[in-house]
Design a protein around this motif. Structure first.
Motif, PDB file in Angstrom:
ATOM      1  N   PRO A  61      22.994  11.865  32.109  1.00 16.04           N
ATOM      2  CA  PRO A  61      23.523  10.590  31.606  1.00 16.04           C
ATOM      3  C   PRO A  61      24.115  10.722  30.209  1.00 16.04           C
ATOM      4  O   PRO A  61      23.860  11.682  29.486  1.00 16.04           O
ATOM      5  CB  PRO A  61      22.275   9.697  31.569  1.00 16.04           C
ATOM      6  CG  PRO A  61      21.157  10.663  31.335  1.00 16.04           C
ATOM      7  CD  PRO A  61      21.529  11.912  32.081  1.00 16.04           C
ATOM      8  N   GLN A  62      24.928   9.733  29.846  1.00 16.72           N
ATOM      9  CA  GLN A  62      25.294   9.567  28.447  1.00 16.72           C
ATOM     10  C   GLN A  62      24.009   9.203  27.700  1.00 16.72           C
ATOM     11  O   GLN A  62      23.184   8.453  28.211  1.00 16.72           O
ATOM     12  CB  GLN A  62      26.321   8.452  28.308  1.00 16.72           C
ATOM     13  CG  GLN A  62      27.526   8.575  29.243  1.00 16.72           C
ATOM     14  CD  GLN A  62      28.199   7.239  29.432  1.00 16.72           C
ATOM     15  OE1 GLN A  62      28.426   6.510  28.478  1.00 16.72           O
ATOM     16  NE2 GLN A  62      28.516   6.901  30.667  1.00 16.72           N
ATOM     17  N   MET A  63      23.841   9.706  26.480  1.00 18.00           N
ATOM     18  CA  MET A  63      22.555   9.510  25.808  1.00 18.00           C
ATOM     19  C   MET A  63      22.742   9.231  24.328  1.00 18.00           C
ATOM     20  O   MET A  63      23.575   9.839  23.665  1.00 18.00           O
ATOM     21  CB  MET A  63      21.673  10.748  26.005  1.00 18.00           C
ATOM     22  CG  MET A  63      20.196  10.537  25.658  1.00 18.00           C
ATOM     23  SD  MET A  63      19.838  10.708  23.893  1.00 18.00           S
ATOM     24  CE  MET A  63      20.155  12.456  23.638  1.00 18.00           C
ATOM     25  N   ARG A  64      21.956   8.276  23.827  1.00 13.38           N
ATOM     26  CA  ARG A  64      21.869   7.978  22.400  1.00 13.38           C
ATOM     27  C   ARG A  64      20.403   7.929  22.022  1.00 13.38           C
ATOM     28  O   ARG A  64      19.556   7.559  22.845  1.00 13.38           O
ATOM     29  CB  ARG A  64      22.525   6.632  22.079  1.00 13.38           C
ATOM     30  CG  ARG A  64      23.969   6.498  22.559  1.00 13.38           C
ATOM     31  CD  ARG A  64      24.530   5.111  22.264  1.00 13.38           C
ATOM     32  NE  ARG A  64      23.765   4.070  22.946  1.00 13.38           N
ATOM     33  CZ  ARG A  64      23.846   2.770  22.650  1.00 13.38           C
ATOM     34  NH1 ARG A  64      24.637   2.357  21.669  1.00 13.38           N
ATOM     35  NH2 ARG A  64      23.137   1.878  23.314  1.00 13.38           N
ATOM     36  N   ALA A  65      20.078   8.300  20.787  1.00 17.11           N
ATOM     37  CA  ALA A  65      18.687   8.301  20.322  1.00 17.11           C
ATOM     38  C   ALA A  65      18.527   7.318  19.174  1.00 17.11           C
ATOM     39  O   ALA A  65      19.363   7.262  18.265  1.00 17.11           O
ATOM     40  CB  ALA A  65      18.270   9.701  19.875  1.00 17.11           C
ATOM     41  N   PHE A  66      17.436   6.544  19.219  1.00 13.95           N
ATOM     42  CA  PHE A  66      17.142   5.537  18.205  1.00 13.95           C
ATOM     43  C   PHE A  66      15.701   5.714  17.733  1.00 13.95           C
ATOM     44  O   PHE A  66      14.787   5.875  18.551  1.00 13.95           O
ATOM     45  CB  PHE A  66      17.296   4.130  18.773  1.00 13.95           C
ATOM     46  CG  PHE A  66      18.685   3.772  19.206  1.00 13.95           C
ATOM     47  CD1 PHE A  66      19.543   3.091  18.361  1.00 13.95           C
ATOM     48  CD2 PHE A  66      19.138   4.109  20.483  1.00 13.95           C
ATOM     49  CE1 PHE A  66      20.819   2.749  18.768  1.00 13.95           C
ATOM     50  CE2 PHE A  66      20.408   3.776  20.902  1.00 13.95           C
ATOM     51  CZ  PHE A  66      21.255   3.090  20.035  1.00 13.95           C
ATOM     52  N   SER A  67      15.488   5.632  16.437  1.00 13.44           N
ATOM     53  CA  SER A  67      14.135   5.625  15.889  1.00 13.44           C
ATOM     54  C   SER A  67      13.707   4.186  15.666  1.00 13.44           C
ATOM     55  O   SER A  67      14.379   3.423  14.958  1.00 13.44           O
ATOM     56  CB  SER A  67      14.074   6.393  14.560  1.00 13.44           C
ATOM     57  OG  SER A  67      12.796   6.234  13.967  1.00 13.44           O
ATOM     58  N   LEU A  68      12.570   3.824  16.260  1.00 13.13           N
ATOM     59  CA  LEU A  68      12.025   2.479  16.083  1.00 13.13           C
ATOM     60  C   LEU A  68      10.973   2.431  14.984  1.00 13.13           C
ATOM     61  O   LEU A  68      10.546   1.354  14.594  1.00 13.13           O
ATOM     62  CB  LEU A  68      11.393   1.992  17.388  1.00 13.13           C
ATOM     63  CG  LEU A  68      12.299   1.906  18.610  1.00 13.13           C
ATOM     64  CD1 LEU A  68      11.478   1.534  19.833  1.00 13.13           C
ATOM     65  CD2 LEU A  68      13.406   0.884  18.382  1.00 13.13           C
TER      66      LEU A  68
ATOM     67  N   HIS B 299       9.483  -3.267  20.991  1.00 14.92           N
ATOM     68  CA  HIS B 299      10.764  -2.993  21.635  1.00 14.92           C
ATOM     69  C   HIS B 299      10.746  -3.448  23.093  1.00 14.92           C
ATOM     70  O   HIS B 299      11.713  -4.067  23.575  1.00 14.92           O
ATOM     71  CB  HIS B 299      11.059  -1.493  21.550  1.00 14.92           C
ATOM     72  CG  HIS B 299      12.172  -1.033  22.433  1.00 14.92           C
ATOM     73  ND1 HIS B 299      13.489  -1.355  22.186  1.00 14.92           N
ATOM     74  CD2 HIS B 299      12.172  -0.281  23.566  1.00 14.92           C
ATOM     75  CE1 HIS B 299      14.260  -0.817  23.122  1.00 14.92           C
ATOM     76  NE2 HIS B 299      13.482  -0.166  23.960  1.00 14.92           N
ATOM     77  N   LEU B 300       9.666  -3.169  23.796  1.00 11.54           N
ATOM     78  CA  LEU B 300       9.564  -3.585  25.189  1.00 11.54           C
ATOM     79  C   LEU B 300       9.621  -5.099  25.316  1.00 11.54           C
ATOM     80  O   LEU B 300      10.293  -5.636  26.206  1.00 11.54           O
ATOM     81  CB  LEU B 300       8.265  -3.049  25.787  1.00 11.54           C
ATOM     82  CG  LEU B 300       7.960  -3.457  27.226  1.00 11.54           C
ATOM     83  CD1 LEU B 300       9.055  -3.004  28.168  1.00 11.54           C
ATOM     84  CD2 LEU B 300       6.611  -2.886  27.667  1.00 11.54           C
TER      85      LEU B 300
END
Length: 277
Positions: free
Chosen positions: A237-244, A82-83
């Motif tokens: 902050p506005q926040m969303r979560a993602f599973s990688l 991801h990085l």
């Protein structure tokens, strides 16, 4: 939580978005591919002006390294990939000199398709040796931002800034890099550098990638220079979560531009005010 699947075809679309040849809203995608577009699309877009995103990888207990400074395997394999994808989507990657010295950073995109970004090291006192891996001449632009008159190797661009209270001003750093045509920046590390850009209200987004391990000690991910004394003043902050897969990414937006980037190109949005206090 959104589960990300970066297939070759969706990554090709994301790279096309970066080049201004495609949008993030059209096409037939499964849920994992759509999540990949939601995660990487805002960073790839170039139609909303300059973007600065911070990224930090840490353990479940908020550590970025052990007590001996070992930070190489904090992120899992999916977090590391991801990085590298994030690097491929920006014009330049910024790190502090301590990160460059300790991690022997190369700041390339070895784990994905895409172009290497410009490499930028904040080195106020000129401590970074000229043979450091991050300064290797591989055709990529290289910058050292420093307060000293120390000369650098041929091909390394030096940006000299006057220190303020012993520190180089993140706003001046951002302005000078954009004068060099670097409009999309990734502030990669370390935690002190990211925190200084965050406190200066210069981050459009911040991504915190959490790996499932407990270290028990060592440096923390983010320590603000002037932390809030009361929760009512904390950044929200506005926040969303993602599973990688191996890691979970919390994607935080701080500005109206961050909210706008999450909408389709053809949509209209009345952006909220920044969540900085």
């Amino acid at each position: 939580m959104l589960f990300v699947d970066v297939t070759p075809r969706v990554w090709a679309r994301i790279l096309d978005i970066r080049q201004g040849r495609a949008c993030a809203c059209c096409g037939s995608w499964d849920k994992g591919e759509r999540a990949a577009l939601d995660l990487y699309g805002p960073l790839a877009r170039r139609d909303l002006g300059p973007v600065t995103v911070g990224q930090i990888g840490q353990s479940l207990d908020g550590r970025i390294a052990t007590v001996t400074g070992d930070a190489r395997d904090v992120s899992g394999p999916d977090g590391l990939a991801h990085l590298h994808r994030m690097r491929a989507l920006v014009d330049g990657v910024v790190i502090g000199v301590r990160t460059a010295l300790h991690d022997s950073s190369r700041l390339t995109v070895r784990l994905c398709d895409g172009q290497n970004p410009a490499r930028i090291i904040i080195d106020p006192q000129g401590r970074l040796p000229d043979d450091a891996p991050v300064l290797r001449d591989d055709g990529t632009r290289r910058f050292v931002i420093q307060a000293t008159e120390r000369p650098r190797a041929r091909g390394v661009q030096v940006i000299r800034l006057a220190p303020k209270k012993g520190q180089l001003d993140p706003a001046e750093i951002s302005a000078r890099l954009r004068d060099e045509g670097l409009h999309s920046l990734l502030i990669e590390g370390g935690g002190i550098t990211i925190a200084r850009f965050l406190e200066a209200q210069l981050l459009t987004r911040l991504q915190v990638a959490i790996a499932p391990l407990l270290i028990g000690g060592g440096p923390q991910g983010l320590t603000m220079p002037s932390p809030s004394e009361y929760l009512s003043n904390a950044l929200r902050p506005q926040m969303r979560a993602f599973s990688l897969g191996s890691d979970v990414v919390f994607d935080c937006g701080f500005t109206p531009a961050a909210a706008q980037a999450q909408k389709p190109v053809h949509a209209t949005l009345t952006p909220r005010q920044p969540s900085y206090h």
